[in-house]
Design a protein around this motif. Structure first.
Motif, PDB file in Angstrom:
ATOM      1  N   ALA A   1      31.623  85.071 -67.138  1.00  0.00           N
ATOM      2  CA  ALA A   1      32.705  85.542 -68.001  1.00  0.00           C
ATOM      3  C   ALA A   1      32.105  85.920 -69.344  1.00  0.00           C
ATOM      4  O   ALA A   1      31.157  85.284 -69.813  1.00  0.00           O
TER       5      ALA A   1
ATOM      6  N   ALA B   1      36.770  84.921 -60.929  1.00  0.00           N
ATOM      7  CA  ALA B   1      37.347  85.395 -62.190  1.00  0.00           C
ATOM      8  C   ALA B   1      37.414  86.915 -62.143  1.00  0.00           C
ATOM      9  O   ALA B   1      36.428  87.577 -61.791  1.00  0.00           O
TER      10      ALA B   1
ATOM     11  N   VAL C   1      41.465  82.270 -67.964  1.00  0.00           N
ATOM     12  CA  VAL C   1      40.161  82.214 -68.621  1.00  0.00           C
ATOM     13  C   VAL C   1      40.363  82.335 -70.133  1.00  0.00           C
ATOM     14  O   VAL C   1      41.032  83.260 -70.604  1.00  0.00           O
TER      15      VAL C   1
ATOM     16  N   PRO D   1      35.345  92.417 -68.817  1.00  0.00           N
ATOM     17  CA  PRO D   1      34.313  92.057 -69.784  1.00  0.00           C
ATOM     18  C   PRO D   1      33.822  93.276 -70.540  1.00  0.00           C
ATOM     19  O   PRO D   1      33.422  94.274 -69.941  1.00  0.00           O
TER      20      PRO D   1
ATOM     21  N   ASN E   1      36.946  89.086 -70.752  1.00  0.00           N
ATOM     22  CA  ASN E   1      37.519  88.306 -69.656  1.00  0.00           C
ATOM     23  C   ASN E   1      38.676  87.427 -70.134  1.00  0.00           C
ATOM     24  O   ASN E   1      39.483  86.953 -69.321  1.00  0.00           O
TER      25      ASN E   1
END
Length: 324
Positions: free
Chosen positions: A271, A229, A291, A233, A275
């Motif tokens: 995540a 991923a 995501v 964040p 994200n």
């Protein structure tokens, strides 16, 4: 000349039609027989290829010299040992690092500006962004534009078409995206798919060498497959986390109970807020999903090991052209 969105067929879907399982009646996706994927140079494989080429060149030169001068003669065992020594004495990038290198030029930071949200979730995200910037958790927003939400997007068509989550940009009065090379541009919403929490953005200005991500069908995806991923964040990034697919066809209900998403990919790559909207990719850097959510039964809004992504089949259909 602009390139259309790139799609790759699933490697597990290359079996014969007789070997394929019957279509799942619960799924609304009926994947067509995939075409053989076009071969393209992957930058993440460059270092490995160069090492092998260097070894082959050295061995070839030695053999040529030995034949010309009637001296050294190498056996297959000598050649195998030379290649093995090259691999053992040179540090190669990890599979996750290669995947991140491939997808990174297609990942963008997405920021929605407008009236500041007063929900507990929004306040938690704001505290996280302040801490990430080295500010006190409750630092007031600067005058002028207020960051209503920060998330991630992925370029799927190189004319500046970007996929992200609808909740990242919903209610924003202004949207800005920042590309891999640092270029910042305004963007507008050109399509939405609320049932999958997806939005399609069009950037008003793009880099000259913008690279669109390649997408891979999730047909054949299995629990345990490695994934990466890439996103922002709490606004930090681009950040990379790796893990595996934990499950398929999962359902998720938002903490407020206002929306339920289905047919999701469950994964354990870290995540967090920010994200959202970013790509979940395989080890070839191809996008498997977007995501969209994390599961945490507390109000902390932090990752505890369960994340969810919308399969790329659903996500790409938000653009108006189902890819597979």
């Amino acid at each position: 000349m602009r390139r259309p969105a790139l799609y790759s067929s699933s490697p597990r879907a290359a079996q014969s039609a007789d070997d394929l399982p019957a279509a799942d009646a619960a799924s609304d996706i009926a994947p067509a027989a995939p075409a053989a994927p076009a071969q393209r140079w992957q930058p993440g494989r460059r270092s490995f290829a160069l090492l092998l080429l260097a070894s082959a060149g050295l061995i070839g030169g030695t053999l040529f010299y030995g034949q010309r001068h009637g001296g050294l003669s190498l056996t297959q065992k000598d050649i195998d040992a030379a290649v093995l020594r090259t691999l053992q004495t040179n540090t190669l990038p990890s599979a996750a690092a290669k995947a991140a290198e491939i997808i990174r030029p297609s990942v963008v930071r997405v920021v929605g500006y407008g009236p500041e949200k007063a929900t507990p979730e929004a306040k938690t995200e704001k505290r996280g962004r302040n801490l990430a910037k080295g500010k006190p958790p409750e630092a007031p927003a600067p005058p002028g534009e207020v960051e209503r939400g920060v998330g991630t997007g992925v370029v799927i068509i190189d004319k500046g078409v970007i996929l992200t989550n609808l909740h990242v940009v919903a209610g924003a009065e202004k949207i800005k995206v920042t590309f891999y090379d640092g270029l910042e541009a305004d963007a507008t919403i050109i399509n939405v798919q609320p049932e999958n929490d997806l939005a399609v953005l069009q950037a008003k200005k793009i880099p000259d060498d913008l690279i669109a991500a390649s997408m891979r069908s999730t047909d054949g995806l299995q629990s345990g497959d490695q994934v990466v991923a890439v996103g922002f964040p709490f606004g930090i990034g681009p950040s990379v986390s790796s893990g595996v697919v934990s499950g398929l066809k999962r359902a998720f209900r938002s903490p407020e109970g206002k929306q339920e998403l289905s047919n999701l990919i469950q994964f354990d790559a870290a995540a967090n807020p920010g994200n959202s909207g970013g790509p979940l990719v395989n080890m070839d850097g191809e996008v498997l999903g977007i995501v969209t959510a994390i599961l945490n039964p507390t109000q902390a809004r932090t990752f505890i090991g369960i994340g969810f992504a919308v399969p790329i089949e659903n996500a790409a259909s938000a653009v108006g052209t189902p890819p597979f």
